[in-house]
Design a protein around this motif. Structure first.
Motif, PDB file in Angstrom:
ATOM      1  N   LEU A 102       0.822  -1.202   0.000  1.00 42.51           N
ATOM      2  CA  LEU A 102       0.000   0.000   0.000  1.00 42.51           C
ATOM      3  C   LEU A 102       0.864   1.263   0.000  1.00 42.51           C
ATOM      4  O   LEU A 102       0.549   2.243  -0.684  1.00 42.51           O
ATOM      5  N   TYR A 103       1.959   1.204   0.770  1.00 39.03           N
ATOM      6  CA  TYR A 103       2.848   2.374   0.832  1.00 39.03           C
ATOM      7  C   TYR A 103       3.542   2.594  -0.508  1.00 39.03           C
ATOM      8  O   TYR A 103       3.699   3.733  -0.954  1.00 39.03           O
ATOM      9  N   PHE A 104       3.953   1.489  -1.163  1.00 43.50           N
ATOM     10  CA  PHE A 104       4.563   1.595  -2.486  1.00 43.50           C
ATOM     11  C   PHE A 104       3.567   2.211  -3.470  1.00 43.50           C
ATOM     12  O   PHE A 104       3.918   3.102  -4.250  1.00 43.50           O
ATOM     13  N   LEU A 105       2.324   1.732  -3.432  1.00 41.33           N
ATOM     14  CA  LEU A 105       1.319   2.273  -4.353  1.00 41.33           C
ATOM     15  C   LEU A 105       1.057   3.747  -4.051  1.00 41.33           C
ATOM     16  O   LEU A 105       0.862   4.549  -4.978  1.00 41.33           O
ATOM     17  N   TYR A 106       1.074   4.114  -2.778  1.00 44.22           N
ATOM     18  CA  TYR A 106       0.855   5.509  -2.398  1.00 44.22           C
ATOM     19  C   TYR A 106       1.902   6.415  -3.043  1.00 44.22           C
ATOM     20  O   TYR A 106       1.581   7.487  -3.562  1.00 44.22           O
ATOM     21  N   LYS A 107       3.161   5.974  -3.050  1.00 43.21           N
ATOM     22  CA  LYS A 107       4.229   6.768  -3.675  1.00 43.21           C
ATOM     23  C   LYS A 107       4.068   6.798  -5.192  1.00 43.21           C
ATOM     24  O   LYS A 107       4.318   7.822  -5.834  1.00 43.21           O
ATOM     25  N   LEU A 108       3.630   5.682  -5.770  1.00 37.92           N
ATOM     26  CA  LEU A 108       3.419   5.633  -7.218  1.00 37.92           C
ATOM     27  C   LEU A 108       2.237   6.511  -7.620  1.00 37.92           C
ATOM     28  O   LEU A 108       2.285   7.208  -8.639  1.00 37.92           O
ATOM     29  N   VAL A 109       1.186   6.499  -6.812  1.00 37.02           N
ATOM     30  CA  VAL A 109       0.014   7.347  -7.079  1.00 37.02           C
ATOM     31  C   VAL A 109       0.411   8.827  -7.065  1.00 37.02           C
ATOM     32  O   VAL A 109      -0.095   9.623  -7.854  1.00 37.02           O
ATOM     33  N   ASP A 110       1.341   9.183  -6.186  1.00 37.09           N
ATOM     34  CA  ASP A 110       1.817  10.563  -6.131  1.00 37.09           C
ATOM     35  C   ASP A 110       2.444  10.977  -7.470  1.00 37.09           C
ATOM     36  O   ASP A 110       2.248  12.098  -7.944  1.00 37.09           O
ATOM     37  N   LEU A 111       3.164  10.052  -8.091  1.00 36.15           N
ATOM     38  CA  LEU A 111       3.772  10.302  -9.406  1.00 36.15           C
ATOM     39  C   LEU A 111       2.698  10.450 -10.486  1.00 36.15           C
ATOM     40  O   LEU A 111       2.763  11.347 -11.331  1.00 36.15           O
ATOM     41  N   VAL A 112       1.725   9.542 -10.457  1.00 39.05           N
ATOM     42  CA  VAL A 112       0.651   9.579 -11.455  1.00 39.05           C
ATOM     43  C   VAL A 112      -0.194  10.831 -11.271  1.00 39.05           C
ATOM     44  O   VAL A 112      -0.670  11.434 -12.243  1.00 39.05           O
ATOM     45  N   CYS A 113      -0.359  11.261 -10.023  1.00 33.04           N
ATOM     46  CA  CYS A 113      -1.080  12.500  -9.735  1.00 33.04           C
ATOM     47  C   CYS A 113      -0.381  13.686 -10.400  1.00 33.04           C
ATOM     48  O   CYS A 113      -1.038  14.563 -10.981  1.00 33.04           O
ATOM     49  N   HIS A 150      -0.937  17.611 -15.042  1.00 28.14           N
ATOM     50  CA  HIS A 150      -0.424  18.210 -16.281  1.00 28.14           C
ATOM     51  C   HIS A 150      -1.175  17.686 -17.508  1.00 28.14           C
ATOM     52  O   HIS A 150      -0.702  17.811 -18.637  1.00 28.14           O
ATOM     53  N   ASP A 151      -2.358  17.090 -17.256  1.00 25.84           N
ATOM     54  CA  ASP A 151      -3.190  16.542 -18.340  1.00 25.84           C
ATOM     55  C   ASP A 151      -2.461  15.496 -19.165  1.00 25.84           C
ATOM     56  O   ASP A 151      -2.616  15.414 -20.397  1.00 25.84           O
ATOM     57  N   ILE A 152      -1.654  14.683 -18.492  1.00 27.03           N
ATOM     58  CA  ILE A 152      -0.919  13.599 -19.138  1.00 27.03           C
ATOM     59  C   ILE A 152      -1.327  12.288 -18.474  1.00 27.03           C
ATOM     60  O   ILE A 152      -1.400  12.183 -17.250  1.00 27.03           O
ATOM     61  N   PHE A 153      -1.587  11.278 -19.311  1.00 23.24           N
ATOM     62  CA  PHE A 153      -2.022   9.980 -18.822  1.00 23.24           C
ATOM     63  C   PHE A 153      -1.063   8.925 -19.362  1.00 23.24           C
ATOM     64  O   PHE A 153      -0.868   8.813 -20.570  1.00 23.24           O
ATOM     65  N   HIS A 154      -0.458   8.158 -18.465  1.00 18.55           N
ATOM     66  CA  HIS A 154       0.636   7.264 -18.857  1.00 18.55           C
ATOM     67  C   HIS A 154       0.174   6.152 -19.790  1.00 18.55           C
ATOM     68  O   HIS A 154       0.823   5.864 -20.802  1.00 18.55           O
ATOM     69  N   GLN A 155      -0.912   5.469 -19.431  1.00 23.53           N
ATOM     70  CA  GLN A 155      -1.552   4.432 -20.259  1.00 23.53           C
ATOM     71  C   GLN A 155      -0.738   3.149 -20.423  1.00 23.53           C
ATOM     72  O   GLN A 155      -1.120   2.264 -21.190  1.00 23.53           O
ATOM     73  N   ASP A 156       0.384   3.030 -19.734  1.00 20.49           N
ATOM     74  CA  ASP A 156       1.187   1.805 -19.819  1.00 20.49           C
ATOM     75  C   ASP A 156       1.897   1.559 -18.488  1.00 20.49           C
ATOM     76  O   ASP A 156       3.084   1.241 -18.447  1.00 20.49           O
TER      77      ASP A 156
END
Length: 261
Positions: free
Chosen positions: A128-139, A144-150
């Motif tokens: 959960l903590y790892f995902l929390y840090k990853l979500v911060d990046l995706v946020c 910036h209106d950018i969606f990784h999609q991969d």
């Protein structure tokens, strides 16, 4: 025809050899990886005496308008980003009819190698903590209106326990003024679904199967009800999330509320 196309790509798309110098400056050290439209090299910047990464559009793809547009789109996206956990764009150049771009080299294995080669495991709290840090990046991307999609484990590096996001080849950059809200929501939910898949993946690193029969994750994994709720919303089993900040809030709440061992 298909077999000829594959043969043609094998012949034409042979990676550059070690010690080849690009743009009178970048010396090829090794091939890092190959994708559907690009080849990625670890290089030495002879001018600055530092490691960098160069991505080359495959020779077999350079006459394809679709693939060239995709390559240029990745460059446009990287130009917009300035985050310590995303490789920084340096420059684009052409040589001998080939197109390249240069970006930061970030040392570290991808998450897939850490799990399979280094036997890295994550318990529920760590997942959960790892995902929390990853979500911060995706946020940061979504702001910036950018969606990784991969979003996949091969596209995540680990450095000092921090996720580094790479490979923006399939990413989408949108202008809210000219795109329907439904389309934007679809892009968001693809990233959210991918985050759910990643969370499941790391949760399974500590799972030991007791049955020969494959069962759904809801039966195989023993998880806190809050974790199950987050997963089901990410994977659209229950009402999907509509905003990345809502995911972050749910993760923060469960990490704070539990007396984890």
């Amino acid at each position: 025809m298909r077999s000829f196309r594959k043969f043609y790509q094998l012949i034409v798309d042979i990676p550059l050899k070690k010690s080849v110098v690009l743009n009178y400056r970048y010396e090829v050290k090794a091939v890092i990886g190959t994708g559907s439209y690009g080849i990625v090299y670890h290089c030495n910047d002879l001018k600055m005496n530092e490691n960098i990464v160069i991505k080359q559009l495959r020779k077999s793809k350079r006459r394809s308008k679709k693939e060239l547009k995709q390559f240029e789109n990745e460059i446009s996206i990287l130009r917009m980003l300035n985050h310590r956990n995303i490789p920084k764009f340096h420059e684009k150049f052409s040589q001998d009819g080939n197109v390249y771009f240069v970006m930061d080299f970030i040392e570290g294995d991808n998450l897939e190698d850490h799990i399979f080669l280094n036997q890295l495991t994550f318990n529920e709290k760590e997942s959960l903590y790892f995902l929390y840090k990853l979500v911060d990046l995706v946020c940061y991307l979504h702001e910036h209106d950018i969606f990784h999609q991969d979003l996949r484990i091969p596209n995540i590096l680990l450095k000092n326990h921090q996720p580094i996001l790479i490979d923006f080849g399939l990413s989408k950059m949108i202008n809210s003024d000219n795109l329907a809200k439904e389309s934007i929501l679809q892009l968001k939910r693809q990233d959210f679904y991918d985050l759910g898949e990643i969370l499941l993946y790391v949760l399974y690193t500590t799972y030991a199967s007791k049955s020969k029969k494959a069962l759904p994750w809801t039966e195989e994994l023993s998880l806190e009800k809050e974790t199950v709720h987050i997963l089901k919303r990410l994977l659209s089993i229950q009402e999907p999330y509509s905003d990345i900040k809502e995911i972050s809030m749910d993760l923060q709440a469960v990490l704070k509320s539990k007396n984890w061992n």
